[in-house]
Design a protein around this motif. Sequence first.
Motif, PDB file in Angstrom:
ATOM      1  N   GLU A 187       0.827  -1.210   0.000  1.00 18.86           N
ATOM      2  CA  GLU A 187       0.000   0.000   0.000  1.00 18.86           C
ATOM      3  C   GLU A 187       0.860   1.259   0.000  1.00 18.86           C
ATOM      4  O   GLU A 187       0.549   2.237  -0.699  1.00 18.86           O
ATOM      5  N   GLU A 188       1.953   1.237   0.749  1.00 13.21           N
ATOM      6  CA  GLU A 188       2.837   2.403   0.812  1.00 13.21           C
ATOM      7  C   GLU A 188       3.443   2.702  -0.559  1.00 13.21           C
ATOM      8  O   GLU A 188       3.468   3.864  -0.992  1.00 13.21           O
ATOM      9  N   TRP A 189       3.929   1.681  -1.235  1.00 10.14           N
ATOM     10  CA  TRP A 189       4.473   1.890  -2.586  1.00 10.14           C
ATOM     11  C   TRP A 189       3.390   2.435  -3.515  1.00 10.14           C
ATOM     12  O   TRP A 189       3.640   3.344  -4.307  1.00 10.14           O
ATOM     13  N   PHE A 190       2.207   1.875  -3.427  1.00 10.07           N
ATOM     14  CA  PHE A 190       1.114   2.240  -4.335  1.00 10.07           C
ATOM     15  C   PHE A 190       0.660   3.679  -4.120  1.00 10.07           C
ATOM     16  O   PHE A 190       0.412   4.418  -5.078  1.00 10.07           O
ATOM     17  N   HIS A 191       0.552   4.099  -2.867  1.00 15.75           N
ATOM     18  CA  HIS A 191       0.006   5.420  -2.565  1.00 15.75           C
ATOM     19  C   HIS A 191       1.037   6.542  -2.599  1.00 15.75           C
ATOM     20  O   HIS A 191       0.658   7.722  -2.589  1.00 15.75           O
ATOM     21  N   THR A 192       2.330   6.210  -2.621  1.00 14.71           N
ATOM     22  CA  THR A 192       3.352   7.258  -2.590  1.00 14.71           C
ATOM     23  C   THR A 192       4.030   7.456  -3.940  1.00 14.71           C
ATOM     24  O   THR A 192       5.110   8.060  -4.012  1.00 14.71           O
ATOM     25  N   GLY A 193       3.409   6.963  -5.008  1.00 12.22           N
ATOM     26  CA  GLY A 193       3.941   7.199  -6.340  1.00 12.22           C
ATOM     27  C   GLY A 193       5.179   6.407  -6.665  1.00 12.22           C
ATOM     28  O   GLY A 193       6.050   6.873  -7.414  1.00 12.22           O
ATOM     29  N   ALA A 194       5.280   5.191  -6.099  1.00 15.36           N
ATOM     30  CA  ALA A 194       6.419   4.330  -6.394  1.00 15.36           C
ATOM     31  C   ALA A 194       6.059   3.218  -7.374  1.00 15.36           C
ATOM     32  O   ALA A 194       6.940   2.671  -8.036  1.00 15.36           O
ATOM     33  N   SER A 195       4.778   2.876  -7.451  1.00 22.86           N
ATOM     34  CA  SER A 195       4.376   1.792  -8.354  1.00 22.86           C
ATOM     35  C   SER A 195       2.870   1.804  -8.561  1.00 22.86           C
ATOM     36  O   SER A 195       2.121   2.399  -7.781  1.00 22.86           O
ATOM     37  N   ASP A 196       2.452   1.107  -9.618  1.00 23.83           N
ATOM     38  CA  ASP A 196       1.025   0.853  -9.860  1.00 23.83           C
ATOM     39  C   ASP A 196       0.654  -0.576  -9.477  1.00 23.83           C
ATOM     40  O   ASP A 196      -0.496  -0.983  -9.615  1.00 23.83           O
ATOM     41  N   GLY A 197       1.625  -1.309  -9.007  1.00 20.68           N
ATOM     42  CA  GLY A 197       1.424  -2.699  -8.629  1.00 20.68           C
ATOM     43  C   GLY A 197       2.763  -3.402  -8.627  1.00 20.68           C
ATOM     44  O   GLY A 197       3.822  -2.748  -8.615  1.00 20.68           O
ATOM     45  N   PHE A 198       2.738  -4.723  -8.667  1.00 15.76           N
ATOM     46  CA  PHE A 198       3.978  -5.480  -8.561  1.00 15.76           C
ATOM     47  C   PHE A 198       3.918  -6.753  -9.385  1.00 15.76           C
ATOM     48  O   PHE A 198       2.847  -7.315  -9.615  1.00 15.76           O
ATOM     49  N   VAL A 199       5.112  -7.206  -9.801  1.00 15.71           N
ATOM     50  CA  VAL A 199       5.289  -8.570 -10.253  1.00 15.71           C
ATOM     51  C   VAL A 199       5.878  -9.308  -9.058  1.00 15.71           C
ATOM     52  O   VAL A 199       7.009  -9.037  -8.644  1.00 15.71           O
ATOM     53  N   LEU A 200       5.105 -10.210  -8.493  1.00 16.64           N
ATOM     54  CA  LEU A 200       5.449 -10.849  -7.234  1.00 16.64           C
ATOM     55  C   LEU A 200       6.262 -12.119  -7.445  1.00 16.64           C
ATOM     56  O   LEU A 200       6.000 -12.899  -8.355  1.00 16.64           O
ATOM     57  N   GLY A 201       7.227 -12.328  -6.570  1.00 16.62           N
ATOM     58  CA  GLY A 201       7.982 -13.562  -6.554  1.00 16.62           C
ATOM     59  C   GLY A 201       7.996 -14.125  -5.144  1.00 16.62           C
ATOM     60  O   GLY A 201       8.201 -13.379  -4.184  1.00 16.62           O
ATOM     61  N   ASP A 202       7.740 -15.414  -5.018  1.00 16.22           N
ATOM     62  CA  ASP A 202       7.815 -16.034  -3.701  1.00 16.22           C
ATOM     63  C   ASP A 202       9.156 -16.743  -3.543  1.00 16.22           C
ATOM     64  O   ASP A 202      10.003 -16.702  -4.429  1.00 16.22           O
ATOM     65  N   SER A 203       9.355 -17.396  -2.412  1.00 15.56           N
ATOM     66  CA  SER A 203      10.634 -18.044  -2.128  1.00 15.56           C
ATOM     67  C   SER A 203      10.823 -19.331  -2.905  1.00 15.56           C
ATOM     68  O   SER A 203      11.932 -19.872  -2.940  1.00 15.56           O
ATOM     69  N   GLY A 204       9.760 -19.830  -3.534  1.00 12.78           N
ATOM     70  CA  GLY A 204       9.840 -21.099  -4.235  1.00 12.78           C
ATOM     71  C   GLY A 204       9.603 -22.300  -3.350  1.00 12.78           C
ATOM     72  O   GLY A 204       9.554 -23.434  -3.835  1.00 12.78           O
TER      73      GLY A 204
END
Length: 436
Positions: A372-389
């Motif tokens: 939410e912080e990234w989204f609301h502070t102009g850092a991103s519109d979302g993410f490409v997520l990666g898990d630990s596998g």
Amino acid sequence: MTRQLHLLLFGNTRSAGPWRHPEVDHSTAGVRRELIERARTAERGTFDALFFADGLNYGPPATWPYKTTEDFEPLTTAAALSSVTENVGFVLTGSATLQHPYHLARQFLSLDHLSGGRTGWNLVTSFAAAAADNFSARGVVDHDERYRIAEEAIEVVSALWDGWGEDTIVADRATGVFNDVGKIHVADHHGRYFDVTGPIGAARSPQGRPVIFQAGSSDTGSSFAARHAEVIFTGQGNRERARDFYRSIHAKATDFGRRSAPLITPSLRFVVGSTEEEAARAERLAYEHFSPEYQAGWLLEVDVDVTRADLDGPVPESAFPDSTQTHQTALAGYRAFAREGNPTVREFLYRTVNGFGAQIVGTAEQVADEIEEWFHTGASDGFVLGDSGLPGQLDVFVDQVVPLLRKRGLFRHEYTGSTLREHLGLEVPRRFESPA
């Protein structure tokens, strides 16, 4: 329209060590089952798409002893997965410099039709010598030249995708005439790098065209992305750098006369637990099973060399060249990691498992807070997520983090469209017109 968070998931199975965990089935059948499960779990979480990276090679020889097989080709993989899903999209990597635009156009448009409009093209300009060696290339093309090739390639692909108009198909059973030939747009392209007549013989995509993703972050690459991309995949290690990149892309898009800037979706690796202690245990487990030797070999592709360094010693400055023609942004990102907190070589290599992107380890609330912080502070519109596998992490994210994002009004509760373009809130593009 309310701005909405976008979540994509790396579809690739990881090769940096999770296969060593006793509960991971690394057989061919096991990989197939894992891919299907990831696709269905992403769809259960109403993710926009699965994102498949690709390098058109098996990696530097230094990685071969440690890397799993079944590194399936992305388009083939997505074709199989589209048949066992209904809504989630598929973003596939294709090289504008090593793969021919006619072949790319035909493959992507075919998959887009067969999946019902759920395909995106992650357009890359290949920088790995091992990839060039697989395509009769005489070495890797210089950085800026690769983007000049890509400029022409995207022009050709766009023209081929728009060969058929809405009224080209007449399907007159009485006369046997299927197409109005006068309404077929023949690319007839003759440029510096490609000669392509066309057409490819396919109706226009259900979503107008497959969605264009791009990952350029250098000055040349980000300008290319700001001009052509609809979504930008990037690696930004922290919010400050991400905000700078976000502002730069928006400014460049405006300079190119675009009505709206591309969506920006940095990579984000997550490790999540019901408590901080549980998340920390999951992180330690991932750390115990990762392969530093594999990571050291993989970094050779971007001219970072720690293969002879002491794993438990400091990262030598000599590991980083002054400049590179491979991946300039990656080099800068990895150099920054090596200088943050004075990590050992082993710790540095673990940090690079997610490339040069961001990561978060914590509870579902902490992970949701960071997103939410990234989204609301102009850092991103979302993410490409990666898990630990490792087993279970993706399910925990979908079952614990996604509901929090929905409760906060950030993310969809259900799919409201059927195409990838609809998931991303993108307009159907106008038909291609040659700049000539």
